[in-house]
Scaffold this motif. Structure first.
Motif, PDB file in Angstrom:
ATOM      1  N   SER A  21     -15.874  16.440 -19.632  1.00  0.00           N
ATOM      2  CA  SER A  21     -15.603  14.875 -19.346  1.00  0.00           C
ATOM      3  C   SER A  21     -16.467  13.590 -18.935  1.00  0.00           C
ATOM      4  N   THR A  22     -16.027  12.507 -18.799  1.00  0.00           N
ATOM      5  CA  THR A  22     -17.219  11.581 -18.490  1.00  0.00           C
ATOM      6  C   THR A  22     -17.127  11.614 -16.999  1.00  0.00           C
ATOM      7  N   ARG A  23     -16.132  11.768 -16.102  1.00  0.00           N
ATOM      8  CA  ARG A  23     -15.506  11.807 -14.543  1.00  0.00           C
ATOM      9  C   ARG A  23     -16.591  13.209 -14.691  1.00  0.00           C
ATOM     10  N   ASN A  24     -16.157  14.445 -15.054  1.00  0.00           N
ATOM     11  CA  ASN A  24     -17.011  15.623 -14.466  1.00  0.00           C
ATOM     12  C   ASN A  24     -18.828  15.502 -14.860  1.00  0.00           C
ATOM     13  N   VAL A  25     -19.151  14.504 -16.356  1.00  0.00           N
ATOM     14  CA  VAL A  25     -20.929  14.160 -15.985  1.00  0.00           C
ATOM     15  C   VAL A  25     -21.293  13.385 -14.945  1.00  0.00           C
ATOM     16  N   VAL A  26     -20.121  12.083 -14.305  1.00  0.00           N
ATOM     17  CA  VAL A  26     -21.300  11.185 -13.603  1.00  0.00           C
ATOM     18  C   VAL A  26     -20.517  12.433 -12.275  1.00  0.00           C
ATOM     19  N   GLY A  68     -16.044  21.496 -12.818  1.00  0.00           N
ATOM     20  CA  GLY A  68     -15.277  21.545 -12.299  1.00  0.00           C
ATOM     21  C   GLY A  68     -14.728  22.926 -11.139  1.00  0.00           C
ATOM     22  N   ILE A  69     -12.937  23.083 -11.125  1.00  0.00           N
ATOM     23  CA  ILE A  69     -12.224  24.132  -9.926  1.00  0.00           C
ATOM     24  C   ILE A  69     -11.206  23.748 -10.371  1.00  0.00           C
ATOM     25  N   ARG A  70     -10.328  24.553 -11.291  1.00  0.00           N
ATOM     26  CA  ARG A  70      -9.357  24.961 -11.712  1.00  0.00           C
ATOM     27  C   ARG A  70      -9.076  23.574 -13.303  1.00  0.00           C
ATOM     28  N   SER A  75     -14.250  15.966  -7.099  1.00  0.00           N
ATOM     29  CA  SER A  75     -13.417  15.428  -6.121  1.00  0.00           C
ATOM     30  C   SER A  75     -11.628  14.781  -5.747  1.00  0.00           C
ATOM     31  N   ILE A  76     -11.230  15.342  -6.752  1.00  0.00           N
ATOM     32  CA  ILE A  76      -9.958  15.242  -7.220  1.00  0.00           C
ATOM     33  C   ILE A  76      -9.275  16.866  -6.355  1.00  0.00           C
ATOM     34  N   PHE A  77     -10.674  18.043  -6.732  1.00  0.00           N
ATOM     35  CA  PHE A  77     -10.191  19.298  -6.113  1.00  0.00           C
ATOM     36  C   PHE A  77     -10.359  18.742  -4.548  1.00  0.00           C
ATOM     37  N   VAL A  78     -11.496  18.446  -3.984  1.00  0.00           N
ATOM     38  CA  VAL A  78     -11.700  17.865  -2.749  1.00  0.00           C
ATOM     39  C   VAL A  78     -10.806  17.105  -2.431  1.00  0.00           C
ATOM     40  N   ARG A  79     -10.073  16.701  -2.996  1.00  0.00           N
ATOM     41  CA  ARG A  79      -9.175  15.566  -2.141  1.00  0.00           C
ATOM     42  C   ARG A  79      -7.856  15.778  -1.746  1.00  0.00           C
ATOM     43  N   THR A  80      -7.863  16.533  -2.951  1.00  0.00           N
ATOM     44  CA  THR A  80      -6.097  17.731  -2.653  1.00  0.00           C
ATOM     45  C   THR A  80      -6.373  18.344  -1.768  1.00  0.00           C
ATOM     46  N   TRP A  81      -7.658  19.581  -1.500  1.00  0.00           N
ATOM     47  CA  TRP A  81      -7.446  20.363  -1.076  1.00  0.00           C
ATOM     48  C   TRP A  81      -7.825  20.354   0.933  1.00  0.00           C
ATOM     49  N   TRP A  82      -8.218  18.918   0.733  1.00  0.00           N
ATOM     50  CA  TRP A  82      -8.003  17.739   1.975  1.00  0.00           C
ATOM     51  C   TRP A  82      -6.790  17.715   2.521  1.00  0.00           C
ATOM     52  N   GLN A  83      -5.426  16.789   1.635  1.00  0.00           N
ATOM     53  CA  GLN A  83      -4.903  16.508   1.743  1.00  0.00           C
ATOM     54  C   GLN A  83      -3.758  18.016   2.336  1.00  0.00           C
ATOM     55  N   TRP A  84      -4.260  19.372   1.446  1.00  0.00           N
ATOM     56  CA  TRP A  84      -3.834  20.829   1.693  1.00  0.00           C
ATOM     57  C   TRP A  84      -3.588  20.910   3.585  1.00  0.00           C
ATOM     58  N   ARG A  85      -5.100  20.878   3.346  1.00  0.00           N
ATOM     59  CA  ARG A  85      -5.779  21.080   5.084  1.00  0.00           C
ATOM     60  C   ARG A  85      -4.828  19.817   6.190  1.00  0.00           C
ATOM     61  N   LYS A  86      -4.690  18.915   5.672  1.00  0.00           N
ATOM     62  CA  LYS A  86      -4.800  17.805   6.806  1.00  0.00           C
ATOM     63  C   LYS A  86      -3.052  18.354   6.592  1.00  0.00           C
ATOM     64  N   ASN A  87      -1.718  18.057   6.055  1.00  0.00           N
ATOM     65  CA  ASN A  87      -0.338  18.861   5.753  1.00  0.00           C
ATOM     66  C   ASN A  87       0.030  19.816   6.736  1.00  0.00           C
TER      67      ASN A  87
END
Length: 98
Positions: A21-26, A68-70, A75-87
């Motif tokens: 995907s374009t996002r992954n390439v960027v 990517g991961i899963r 960036s989406i994976f890190v944001r999801t992981w960070w939200q899980w870690r925070k909450n």
């Protein structure tokens, strides 16, 4: 004779080389360029060692960002992981209250 139906979304638009995907390439370019710059401009070694260092550091970082991961971009994976870690909460069981 076998008939095969080709689904409508066989060739997804927005993919580079039909797979990335374009996002992954960027993200891969953003992550790999600083490491490539460090290896090729700042390391005081010969060209052979620069190629070896780039194959050890730059290529795996770029490849991970491309895949990517899963099925999520990094960036989406890190944001999801960070939200899980925070909450996340710590659950404690202190026995039954009588």
């Amino acid at each position: 004779m076998n008939d095969f139906l080709i689904p409508a979304n066989f060739e997804d638009s927005g993919k580079i080389m039909g797979f990335f995907s374009t996002r992954n390439v960027v993200e891969a370019v953003i992550l790999a360029l600083p490491f490539a710059f460090i290896v090729f401009k700042l390391c005081p070694v010969g060209l052979t060692w620069k190629i070896i260092l780039s194959s050890v550091f730059v290529i795996p970082i770029g490849g991970l960002a491309l895949m990517g991961i899963r099925d999520d971009p990094l960036s989406i994976f890190v944001r999801t992981w960070w939200q899980w870690r925070k909450n996340r909460k710590i659950l404690e069981y202190r026995g039954e209250v009588t």
